[in-house]
Design a protein around this motif. Structure first.
Motif, mmCIF file in Angstrom:
data_model
loop_
_atom_site.group_PDB
_atom_site.id
_atom_site.type_symbol
_atom_site.label_atom_id
_atom_site.label_comp_id
_atom_site.label_asym_id
_atom_site.label_seq_id
_atom_site.Cartn_x
_atom_site.Cartn_y
_atom_site.Cartn_z
ATOM 1 N N ILE A 30 -42.561 33.546 -21.975
ATOM 2 C CA ILE A 30 -42.230 34.479 -20.893
ATOM 3 C C ILE A 30 -40.816 34.236 -20.380
ATOM 4 N N SER A 31 -40.478 32.983 -20.122
ATOM 5 C CA SER A 31 -39.188 32.686 -19.498
ATOM 6 C C SER A 31 -38.020 32.741 -20.472
ATOM 7 N N ALA A 32 -38.211 32.270 -21.707
ATOM 8 C CA ALA A 32 -37.099 32.227 -22.659
ATOM 9 C C ALA A 32 -36.511 33.617 -22.922
ATOM 10 N N PRO A 33 -37.331 34.672 -23.127
ATOM 11 C CA PRO A 33 -36.728 35.995 -23.308
ATOM 12 C C PRO A 33 -35.928 36.469 -22.097
ATOM 13 N N PHE A 34 -36.382 36.132 -20.899
ATOM 14 C CA PHE A 34 -35.633 36.534 -19.706
ATOM 15 C C PHE A 34 -34.299 35.787 -19.623
ATOM 16 N N VAL A 35 -34.284 34.525 -20.042
ATOM 17 C CA VAL A 35 -33.015 33.782 -20.085
ATOM 18 C C VAL A 35 -32.078 34.427 -21.106
ATOM 19 N N GLY A 36 -32.631 34.807 -22.259
ATOM 20 C CA GLY A 36 -31.821 35.486 -23.269
ATOM 21 C C GLY A 36 -31.262 36.808 -22.758
ATOM 22 N N ALA A 37 -32.053 37.513 -21.965
ATOM 23 C CA ALA A 37 -31.585 38.775 -21.386
ATOM 24 C C ALA A 37 -30.405 38.544 -20.454
ATOM 25 N N ALA A 38 -30.492 37.496 -19.637
ATOM 26 C CA ALA A 38 -29.394 37.181 -18.725
ATOM 27 C C ALA A 38 -28.131 36.807 -19.499
ATOM 28 N N LEU A 39 -28.282 36.060 -20.589
ATOM 29 C CA LEU A 39 -27.127 35.702 -21.418
ATOM 30 C C LEU A 39 -26.503 36.936 -22.058
ATOM 31 N N ALA A 40 -27.353 37.853 -22.521
ATOM 32 C CA ALA A 40 -26.834 39.080 -23.131
ATOM 33 C C ALA A 40 -26.041 39.896 -22.118
ATOM 34 N N ALA A 41 -26.542 39.978 -20.888
ATOM 35 C CA ALA A 41 -25.828 40.719 -19.849
ATOM 36 C C ALA A 41 -24.486 40.060 -19.539
ATOM 37 N N ALA A 42 -24.464 38.724 -19.539
ATOM 38 C CA ALA A 42 -23.216 38.006 -19.272
ATOM 39 C C ALA A 42 -22.187 38.252 -20.371
ATOM 40 N N VAL A 43 -22.636 38.213 -21.630
ATOM 41 C CA VAL A 43 -21.724 38.468 -22.747
ATOM 42 C C VAL A 43 -21.229 39.912 -22.712
ATOM 43 N N PHE A 44 -22.116 40.829 -22.374
ATOM 44 C CA PHE A 44 -21.716 42.235 -22.286
ATOM 45 C C PHE A 44 -20.641 42.421 -21.222
ATOM 46 N N ARG A 45 -20.832 41.802 -20.078
ATOM 47 C CA ARG A 45 -19.835 41.906 -19.018
ATOM 48 C C ARG A 45 -18.526 41.252 -19.427
ATOM 49 N N GLY A 46 -18.618 40.182 -20.223
ATOM 50 C CA GLY A 46 -17.414 39.500 -20.657
ATOM 51 C C GLY A 46 -16.645 40.225 -21.734
ATOM 52 N N THR A 47 -17.319 41.083 -22.508
ATOM 53 C CA THR A 47 -16.658 41.781 -23.613
ATOM 54 C C THR A 47 -16.430 43.265 -23.333
ATOM 55 N N ARG A 48 -17.023 43.788 -22.262
ATOM 56 C CA ARG A 48 -16.886 45.213 -21.944
ATOM 57 C C ARG A 48 -16.293 45.383 -20.539
ATOM 58 N N GLY A 49 -15.245 44.629 -20.276
ATOM 59 C CA GLY A 49 -14.649 44.674 -18.947
ATOM 60 C C GLY A 49 -14.163 46.044 -18.538
ATOM 61 N N ASN A 50 -13.784 46.868 -19.522
ATOM 62 C CA ASN A 50 -13.272 48.201 -19.181
ATOM 63 C C ASN A 50 -14.333 49.057 -18.494
ATOM 64 N N GLU A 51 -15.583 48.873 -18.843
ATOM 65 C CA GLU A 51 -16.634 49.660 -18.204
ATOM 66 C C GLU A 51 -16.807 49.273 -16.740
ATOM 67 N N PHE A 52 -16.636 48.003 -16.452
ATOM 68 C CA PHE A 52 -16.799 47.548 -15.081
ATOM 69 C C PHE A 52 -15.569 47.871 -14.239
ATOM 70 N N GLU A 53 -14.400 47.966 -14.871
ATOM 71 C CA GLU A 53 -13.209 48.386 -14.145
ATOM 72 C C GLU A 53 -13.370 49.826 -13.674
ATOM 73 N N GLU A 54 -13.993 50.672 -14.502
ATOM 74 C CA GLU A 54 -14.226 52.056 -14.105
ATOM 75 C C GLU A 54 -15.187 52.127 -12.931
ATOM 76 N N VAL A 55 -16.216 51.292 -12.965
ATOM 77 C CA VAL A 55 -17.178 51.271 -11.865
ATOM 78 C C VAL A 55 -16.489 50.857 -10.583
ATOM 79 N N MET A 56 -15.669 49.800 -10.643
ATOM 80 C CA MET A 56 -14.989 49.313 -9.451
ATOM 81 C C MET A 56 -13.993 50.334 -8.910
ATOM 82 N N SER A 57 -13.350 51.090 -9.815
ATOM 83 C CA SER A 57 -12.385 52.088 -9.352
ATOM 84 C C SER A 57 -13.081 53.220 -8.610
ATOM 85 N N LYS A 58 -14.316 53.552 -9.043
ATOM 86 C CA LYS A 58 -15.075 54.590 -8.352
ATOM 87 C C LYS A 58 -15.525 54.120 -6.978
ATOM 88 N N GLU A 59 -15.860 52.826 -6.882
ATOM 89 C CA GLU A 59 -16.287 52.274 -5.597
ATOM 90 C C GLU A 59 -15.115 52.170 -4.639
#
Length: 317
Positions: free
Chosen positions: A288-317
């Motif tokens: 149960i817990s290991a897949p959730f840890v993997g999900a958190a790691l995937a989200a962290a890697v996504f944020r680290g490699t897709r910074g342009n998507e988050f820059e767009e979000v911040m510009s809208k805010e």
């Protein structure tokens, strides 16, 4: 002297000639966590059905051509390629929850039946069914079908899904997994459970459940929720990640990669009086817990490699 008239190429009068200059579909993006082409969204955010040849109603018209010196009128091409755009609403929450329930149900049912059949093609069966259900319900709910994937999308932010809806998604997925577990047991009269003692050790199962779920969540975020989506391969790619992970770690870990699968199979196994093994408390924790840890790691890697998507979000805010 012969008088030479300038030669001019006559215009093409073939009935489908105007299609050569037809405007192709516009690039696609995502909206509200669902894979919806940009052309399906109006300025007010409403969704529209999409036709590949948007200009076809204005392009397909009757035309004439010459044959043996005689002109004749061709028949008008009607409603072959033409599909008028109609305004449709976005899926309701209850529709999305039903989609998550049914999609997860079929994935977990496939796991139970494939394992009971003792086929070497079980990973392919599960990955294929996952891909099919994602294509089926992706446009309705996003086709998460996995509480770990739901968590990864939630942690990736970008307003794809909120905490309340994520919790409801997870509840629907767990419920679908439990029902499917009992249906698999009823149909096959056999059951199994996820326990690290079956293969190797606590640490081995935790490691592989974490990393291969991370790979699964990573491709969902990249192919299914990023600015590159929608595309024609997202369901296939997600299904292949499950096939690859299950084949790779089959000798060391049972390869759940989905807490809904674990819960569904384990609870159904408790109902089997002929079962020789039930999951330990440590096994519940690992799967149960290991897949959730993997999900958190995937989200962290996504944020680290897709910074342009988050820059767009911040510009809208």
């Amino acid at each position: 002297k012969a008088h030479l008239e300038p030669f001019t190429m006559p215009p093409c009068t073939h009935p489908l000639a105007p299609l050569a200059s037809a405007r192709m579909p516009e690039p696609s993006t995502t909206a509200n966590g669902q894979w919806i082409p940009t052309s399906q969204l109006s300025a007010s955010g409403k969704r529209y059905s999409h036709s590949i040849m948007e200009e076809a109603p204005n392009l397909l018209r009757s035309s004439t051509f010459s044959a043996s010196g005689n002109k004749r009128q061709t028949q008008r091409v009607v409603d072959i390629i033409v599909n008028h755009r109609e305004e449709v609403r976005s899926p309701l929450l209850r529709e999305r929850l039903l989609a998550e329930f049914v999609g997860t149900f079929f994935v977990v049912l496939t796991v139970g039946v494939a394992v009971a059949s003792k086929t070497d093609m079980a990973p392919v069966a599960v990955g294929s069914m996952l891909a099919v259900q994602i294509y089926t319900f992706g446009a309705v709910s996003g086709g998460f079908l996995n509480p770990a994937v739901t968590l990864a999308v939630l942690l990736s932010r970008r307003d794809k899904i909120g905490p309340r809806n994520a919790a409801l998604y997870m509840a629907a997925q767990f419920l679908g997994g439990i029902v499917a577990g009992f249906m698999a047991f009823a149909g096959t009269e056999t059951s199994f459970c996820y326990d690290y003692g079956v293969n190797k050790s606590f640490g081995t199962s935790f490691e592989f459940e974490m990393f291969f779920t991370m790979a699964l969540c990573g491709i969902v975020l990249a192919a299914g929720t990023s600015n590159d989506a929608p595309n024609q391969y997202f369901g296939f790619a997600i299904g292949c990640s499950v096939v690859g992970g299950a084949l790779a770690c089959g000798g060391f870990d049972q390869g759940s990669f989905n807490p809904a699968v674990t819960v569904g199979m384990n609870i159904a196994n408790y109902a089997n009086s002929n079962s020789t093994i039930n999951p330990s408390l440590g096994a519940w924790f690992v799967f149960i817990s290991a897949p959730f840890v993997g999900a958190a790691l995937a989200a962290a890697v996504f944020r680290g490699t897709r910074g342009n998507e988050f820059e767009e979000v911040m510009s809208k805010e």
